[in-house]
Design a protein around this motif. Structure first.
Motif, mmCIF file in Angstrom:
data_model
loop_
_atom_site.group_PDB
_atom_site.id
_atom_site.type_symbol
_atom_site.label_atom_id
_atom_site.label_comp_id
_atom_site.label_asym_id
_atom_site.label_seq_id
_atom_site.Cartn_x
_atom_site.Cartn_y
_atom_site.Cartn_z
ATOM 1 N N PRO A 154 -1.507 79.012 8.244
ATOM 2 C CA PRO A 154 -2.294 79.383 7.069
ATOM 3 C C PRO A 154 -1.544 80.287 6.092
ATOM 4 O O PRO A 154 -0.989 81.318 6.473
ATOM 5 N N SER A 155 -1.526 79.882 4.840
ATOM 6 C CA SER A 155 -0.937 80.675 3.758
ATOM 7 C C SER A 155 -1.227 79.965 2.443
ATOM 8 O O SER A 155 -1.760 78.854 2.427
ATOM 9 N N GLU A 156 -0.852 80.616 1.334
ATOM 10 C CA GLU A 156 -1.037 79.962 0.037
ATOM 11 C C GLU A 156 -0.182 78.713 -0.079
ATOM 12 O O GLU A 156 -0.509 77.798 -0.848
ATOM 13 N N GLU A 157 0.913 78.639 0.675
ATOM 14 C CA GLU A 157 1.823 77.502 0.594
ATOM 15 C C GLU A 157 1.265 76.244 1.255
ATOM 16 O O GLU A 157 1.702 75.132 0.941
ATOM 17 N N THR A 158 0.324 76.410 2.187
ATOM 18 C CA THR A 158 -0.162 75.268 2.971
ATOM 19 C C THR A 158 -1.636 74.954 2.759
ATOM 20 O O THR A 158 -2.169 74.050 3.411
ATOM 21 N N ALA A 159 -2.311 75.657 1.869
ATOM 22 C CA ALA A 159 -3.757 75.482 1.678
ATOM 23 C C ALA A 159 -4.087 74.186 0.950
ATOM 24 O O ALA A 159 -3.570 73.927 -0.142
ATOM 25 N N PHE A 160 -4.959 73.371 1.542
ATOM 26 C CA PHE A 160 -5.374 72.117 0.918
ATOM 27 C C PHE A 160 -6.305 72.345 -0.270
ATOM 28 O O PHE A 160 -6.308 71.566 -1.217
ATOM 29 N N PHE A 161 -7.127 73.403 -0.202
ATOM 30 C CA PHE A 161 -8.128 73.636 -1.249
ATOM 31 C C PHE A 161 -7.776 74.896 -2.032
ATOM 32 O O PHE A 161 -7.697 75.992 -1.478
ATOM 33 N N THR A 162 -7.577 74.724 -3.327
ATOM 34 C CA THR A 162 -7.180 75.830 -4.195
ATOM 35 C C THR A 162 -8.105 75.901 -5.410
ATOM 36 O O THR A 162 -8.900 74.997 -5.656
ATOM 37 N N ASN A 185 -5.467 69.223 -2.672
ATOM 38 C CA ASN A 185 -4.095 68.743 -2.766
ATOM 39 C C ASN A 185 -3.609 68.344 -1.374
ATOM 40 O O ASN A 185 -3.480 69.190 -0.492
ATOM 41 N N ILE A 186 -3.345 67.050 -1.171
ATOM 42 C CA ILE A 186 -2.921 66.584 0.155
ATOM 43 C C ILE A 186 -1.490 67.014 0.468
ATOM 44 O O ILE A 186 -1.060 66.944 1.625
ATOM 45 N N ASN A 187 -0.744 67.467 -0.541
ATOM 46 C CA ASN A 187 0.621 67.963 -0.338
ATOM 47 C C ASN A 187 0.729 69.364 -0.939
ATOM 48 O O ASN A 187 1.372 69.573 -1.972
ATOM 49 N N PRO A 188 0.079 70.342 -0.309
ATOM 50 C CA PRO A 188 0.032 71.693 -0.876
ATOM 51 C C PRO A 188 1.400 72.369 -0.944
ATOM 52 O O PRO A 188 2.257 72.156 -0.090
ATOM 53 N N LYS A 189 1.572 73.200 -1.969
ATOM 54 C CA LYS A 189 2.810 73.969 -2.137
ATOM 55 C C LYS A 189 2.539 75.178 -3.033
ATOM 56 O O LYS A 189 3.276 75.452 -3.984
ATOM 57 N N GLY A 190 1.466 75.897 -2.723
ATOM 58 C CA GLY A 190 1.082 77.046 -3.533
ATOM 59 C C GLY A 190 2.160 78.114 -3.587
ATOM 60 O O GLY A 190 2.802 78.423 -2.583
ATOM 61 N N ASP A 191 2.360 78.680 -4.778
ATOM 62 C CA ASP A 191 3.394 79.688 -5.005
ATOM 63 C C ASP A 191 2.826 80.719 -5.977
ATOM 64 O O ASP A 191 2.519 80.391 -7.122
ATOM 65 N N TRP A 192 2.688 81.973 -5.516
ATOM 66 C CA TRP A 192 2.089 83.010 -6.363
ATOM 67 C C TRP A 192 2.861 83.204 -7.669
ATOM 68 O O TRP A 192 2.294 83.699 -8.649
ATOM 69 N N THR A 193 4.135 82.858 -7.705
ATOM 70 C CA THR A 193 4.906 83.036 -8.930
ATOM 71 C C THR A 193 4.716 81.877 -9.917
ATOM 72 O O THR A 193 5.221 81.929 -11.034
ATOM 73 N N PHE A 235 -1.471 75.881 -8.129
ATOM 74 C CA PHE A 235 -2.837 75.986 -7.609
ATOM 75 C C PHE A 235 -3.805 75.065 -8.351
ATOM 76 O O PHE A 235 -5.004 75.053 -8.046
ATOM 77 N N SER A 236 -3.291 74.318 -9.317
ATOM 78 C CA SER A 236 -4.158 73.375 -10.037
ATOM 79 C C SER A 236 -3.568 71.971 -9.978
ATOM 80 O O SER A 236 -3.749 71.164 -10.896
ATOM 81 N N GLU A 237 -2.881 71.672 -8.878
ATOM 82 C CA GLU A 237 -2.342 70.339 -8.653
ATOM 83 C C GLU A 237 -3.231 69.597 -7.663
ATOM 84 O O GLU A 237 -4.012 70.195 -6.944
ATOM 85 N N GLY A 238 -3.113 68.284 -7.623
ATOM 86 C CA GLY A 238 -3.939 67.495 -6.727
ATOM 87 C C GLY A 238 -5.172 66.968 -7.433
ATOM 88 O O GLY A 238 -5.209 66.828 -8.656
ATOM 89 N N GLN A 239 -6.221 66.704 -6.663
ATOM 90 C CA GLN A 239 -7.448 66.101 -7.188
ATOM 91 C C GLN A 239 -8.463 67.172 -7.567
ATOM 92 O O GLN A 239 -8.805 68.035 -6.754
ATOM 93 N N LEU A 240 -8.960 67.118 -8.798
ATOM 94 C CA LEU A 240 -10.032 68.021 -9.224
ATOM 95 C C LEU A 240 -11.324 67.570 -8.542
ATOM 96 O O LEU A 240 -11.779 66.450 -8.759
ATOM 97 N N VAL A 241 -11.919 68.430 -7.705
ATOM 98 C CA VAL A 241 -13.117 68.030 -6.964
ATOM 99 C C VAL A 241 -14.367 68.786 -7.396
ATOM 100 O O VAL A 241 -15.483 68.382 -7.049
ATOM 101 N N ALA A 242 -14.220 69.867 -8.148
ATOM 102 C CA ALA A 242 -15.409 70.599 -8.606
ATOM 103 C C ALA A 242 -15.056 71.504 -9.778
ATOM 104 O O ALA A 242 -13.925 71.993 -9.885
ATOM 105 N N ARG A 243 -16.037 71.696 -10.646
ATOM 106 C CA ARG A 243 -15.902 72.649 -11.750
ATOM 107 C C ARG A 243 -17.179 73.468 -11.820
ATOM 108 O O ARG A 243 -18.286 72.939 -11.733
#
Length: 209
Positions: free
Chosen positions: A72-80, A112-120, A125-133
């Motif tokens: 678990p980390s921002e780099e591996t999170a499926f839901f952002t 995002n099925i291929n997560p790669k979150g990076d705080w910098t 954090f806005s890549e992948g499929q938009l599922v809710a607004r």
């Protein structure tokens, strides 16, 4: 400008996927119910009182299985999640409590099925499929000593079905009305981005309303 302005993170989140709580049946259909979620994020601010927040969910009640692609980390999170750009308007202090009015706006949740979150890099954090607004009304950000708090309600405006761990989910079933987010923000500044040079860490949870 108060670093507390980072309260924006509250927006985010955000979507706080808190609203995501619910249960699924054999066909993967979601049944609406009380929901809870936990999230971690960063608020990015500039000297003019504008900001944006991004982050990820650690738990979403009603969605089974790990929400991470590995440790678990921002780099591996499926839901952002990511908010729109918001503005903070300083209000007169009340004793030792700093106050900022937070503008109305929106925030999105992504799968995002291929997560790669990076705080910098907020864009990750806005890549992948938009599922809710979700949309929010104006709110109040409270700064007390080293910690700030932001409580706000998010109304669901858009939802798209998605498949996760061989189940079908939809925020419109998980949280048909919306969620109330409780965000706690550290006032210790961190690095930001070119547009928003001040960063603040936050975490919180969400409840249905």
């Amino acid at each position: 400008m108060k670093y507390g302005i980072s309260a924006l993170g509250t927006l985010a989140l955000c979507l706080s996927l808190n609203a995501l709580a619910q249960s699924s049946n054999q066909q993967g259909t979601m049944v609406s119910s009380a929901v809870n979620c936990y999230f971690v994020g960063r608020a990015y601010l500039n000297s003019t009182g504008q900001g944006q927040l991004v982050g990820y969910f650690t738990n979403i009640k009603g969605i089974s299985g790990s929400l991470f692609n590995g440790s678990p980390s921002e780099e591996t999170a499926f839901f952002t999640f990511r908010s729109d750009v918001f503005s903070l308007t300083p209000l007169p202090v009340n004793g030792d409590i700093g106050l900022d009015a937070v503008s109305a706006g929106t925030f999105n949740i992504y799968y995002n099925i291929n997560p790669k979150g990076d705080w910098t890099n907020p864009n990750t954090f806005s890549e992948g499929q938009l599922v809710a607004r979700f949309s929010r009304s104006k709110s109040l950000f409270l700064q007390i000593g080293p910690v700030s708090e932001h409580v706000l309600s998010e109304t669901l405006r858009y939802s798209r079905t998605f498949r996760f761990n061989n189940q079908t989910y939809s925020f419109s079933r998980l949280t048909p009305d919306g969620i109330t987010l409780n965000q706690f923000v550290s006032n210790t500044p961190l690095g930001g981005t070119a547009d928003f040079p001040f960063g603040l860490a936050f975490a919180g949870n969400g409840l249905p309303f």
